[in-house]
Scaffold this active site. Structure first.
Site, mmCIF file in Angstrom:
data_model
loop_
_atom_site.group_PDB
_atom_site.id
_atom_site.type_symbol
_atom_site.label_atom_id
_atom_site.label_comp_id
_atom_site.label_asym_id
_atom_site.label_seq_id
_atom_site.Cartn_x
_atom_site.Cartn_y
_atom_site.Cartn_z
ATOM 1 N N LEU A 1 -36.185 25.782 7.798
ATOM 2 C CA LEU A 1 -35.531 26.478 6.682
ATOM 3 C C LEU A 1 -36.621 26.958 5.728
ATOM 4 O O LEU A 1 -37.592 26.236 5.494
ATOM 5 C CB LEU A 1 -34.610 25.491 5.941
ATOM 6 C CG LEU A 1 -34.027 25.947 4.595
ATOM 7 C CD1 LEU A 1 -32.878 26.937 4.825
ATOM 8 C CD2 LEU A 1 -33.490 24.757 3.783
ATOM 9 N N ASP B 1 -25.459 27.768 -11.959
ATOM 10 C CA ASP B 1 -25.088 27.917 -13.372
ATOM 11 C C ASP B 1 -24.145 26.787 -13.797
ATOM 12 O O ASP B 1 -23.391 26.267 -12.973
ATOM 13 C CB ASP B 1 -24.405 29.286 -13.561
ATOM 14 C CG ASP B 1 -24.374 29.722 -15.012
ATOM 15 O OD1 ASP B 1 -24.987 29.042 -15.872
ATOM 16 O OD2 ASP B 1 -23.718 30.740 -15.302
ATOM 17 N N HIS C 1 -29.592 19.566 -16.304
ATOM 18 C CA HIS C 1 -30.574 20.107 -15.347
ATOM 19 C C HIS C 1 -31.003 19.012 -14.369
ATOM 20 O O HIS C 1 -31.162 19.265 -13.176
ATOM 21 C CB HIS C 1 -31.792 20.681 -16.075
ATOM 22 C CG HIS C 1 -31.451 21.837 -16.983
ATOM 23 N ND1 HIS C 1 -30.677 22.895 -16.571
ATOM 24 C CD2 HIS C 1 -31.775 22.104 -18.284
ATOM 25 C CE1 HIS C 1 -30.540 23.754 -17.562
ATOM 26 N NE2 HIS C 1 -31.188 23.289 -18.620
HETATM 27 C C1 FPP Z 1 -28.316 27.132 -15.313
HETATM 28 O O1 FPP Z 1 -27.471 26.303 -16.085
HETATM 29 C C2 FPP Z 1 -29.449 26.405 -14.746
HETATM 30 C C3 FPP Z 1 -30.781 26.719 -14.931
HETATM 31 C C4 FPP Z 1 -31.213 27.853 -15.735
HETATM 32 C C5 FPP Z 1 -31.855 25.891 -14.352
HETATM 33 C C6 FPP Z 1 -31.647 25.354 -12.976
HETATM 34 C C7 FPP Z 1 -32.596 24.259 -12.719
HETATM 35 C C8 FPP Z 1 -32.361 23.144 -11.998
HETATM 36 C C9 FPP Z 1 -31.112 22.877 -11.273
HETATM 37 C C10 FPP Z 1 -33.382 22.082 -11.956
HETATM 38 C C11 FPP Z 1 -34.539 22.138 -11.043
HETATM 39 C C12 FPP Z 1 -34.526 23.097 -9.933
HETATM 40 C C13 FPP Z 1 -35.188 22.927 -8.769
HETATM 41 C C14 FPP Z 1 -35.252 24.082 -7.841
HETATM 42 C C15 FPP Z 1 -35.837 21.656 -8.353
HETATM 43 P P1 FPP Z 1 -27.323 26.628 -17.624
HETATM 44 O O2 FPP Z 1 -28.322 25.825 -18.367
HETATM 45 O O3 FPP Z 1 -27.413 28.096 -17.841
HETATM 46 O O4 FPP Z 1 -25.874 26.120 -17.908
HETATM 47 P P2 FPP Z 1 -24.862 26.665 -19.041
HETATM 48 O O5 FPP Z 1 -24.591 28.089 -18.719
HETATM 49 O O6 FPP Z 1 -23.679 25.790 -18.857
HETATM 50 O O7 FPP Z 1 -25.540 26.472 -20.374
#
Ligand code: FPP
Length: 252
Positions: free
Chosen positions: A134, A23, A40
């Protein structure tokens, strides 16, 4: 630096399954004056770090909450960009995953993902299926309530078809119908970005899980941060409903 942490970690007490609620990508991007999708993208580097750290300290299962059923409610352009990023990350990383003997699997309703994303996942899962170092589990279009509802439907159908009696439904039967059948429950769940919620993630499987919360945004989550979470876990006494005295006498 991360090598120093590795020396402190007790190898016999490393959790076999670590799950992470990644997050804070959006807030990290905002802090740096960038678009959310840049957050992201930066988060993919932290995914690499978490995978490497898992291998280095002996974690056997790593589950990452990459896209929840609720994430469809985000602006369309962010959802589209996330799906593209996912395909790009999987396709560019698959040979590295293979080199490192990593198996890939998913939990969640992946059939509902865009076709390209679904196909890319299926191809990579097939390519990596015999790897053993893993197991990387991506939670995609996942929510625990969806997973438990899905399990109930499968069980109800078996009862309806006469293969199962209602009185024979046990916690083990329910577990066998979850997406995580054959995967041990996570001993440790990490959530980044200073939020203290479980957000519909592994609700059944987290019955006895230890939680580790850090204010660090996901793109800032390094191998050292991963090791800190493991070291914190190793200080906990896991009682599973027993008393402290019982646990201590079992370890004598
Ligand atoms: C949460 O941050 C993150 C996500 C919902 C997406 C996670 C995705 C990645 C890290 C990219 C690709 C993943 C893989 C497995 C290759 P948020 O957007 O909710 O952050 P915020 O709460 O600060 O808005």
């Amino acid at each position: 630096m991360s090598k120093d942490y590795l020396k402190i970690i007790q190898q016999s007490q490393v959790p076999s399954h670590v799950a992470i609620i990644m997050d804070g990508n959006g807030r990290w991007a905002k802090k740096h004056g960038k678009d959310r999708i840049e957050g992201h993208k930066a988060g993919v580097e932290s995914v690499r770090n978490a995978v490497k750290a898992s291998i280095e300290c002996g974690v056997k299962y790593l589950t990452l909450y990459a896209f929840s059923t609720e994430n469809w409610n985000r602006p369309k352009e962010e959802v589209d960009a996330l799906m593209e990023l996912l395909v790009f990350a999987i396709e560019t990383e698959v040979s590295e995953l293979n080199k490192n003997n990593i198996k890939l699997t998913t939990i969640g309703d992946i059939k509902q993902l865009p076709e390209k994303c679904y196909q890319s996942l299926i191809n990579s899962i097939e390519l990596l299926k015999n790897n053993t170092q893993l197991t990387l589990i991506l939670a995609l279009n996942y929510s625990s309530k969806w997973e438990i509802t899905h399990a109930c439907k499968l069980i109800a159908q078996k009862v309806k078809d006469g293969f199962l009696e209602p009185e024979n439904i046990t916690p083990q039967i329910i577990e066998q119908h979850l997406n995580t059948a054959n995967i041990p429950d996570p001993e440790l769940i990490i959530r980044t970005s200073g939020e203290y919620r479980i957000s519909n993630f592994l609700l059944w499987q987290a019955a006895y899980t230890e939680f580790y919360f850090t204010p660090i945004y996901w793109p800032e989550f390094t191998k050292e941060e991963f090791y800190k979470a493991i070291m914190d876990f190793q200080k906990r006494e896991r009682r599973f409903g027993k008393t402290s005295e019982q646990i201590q006498s079992e370890h004598k």
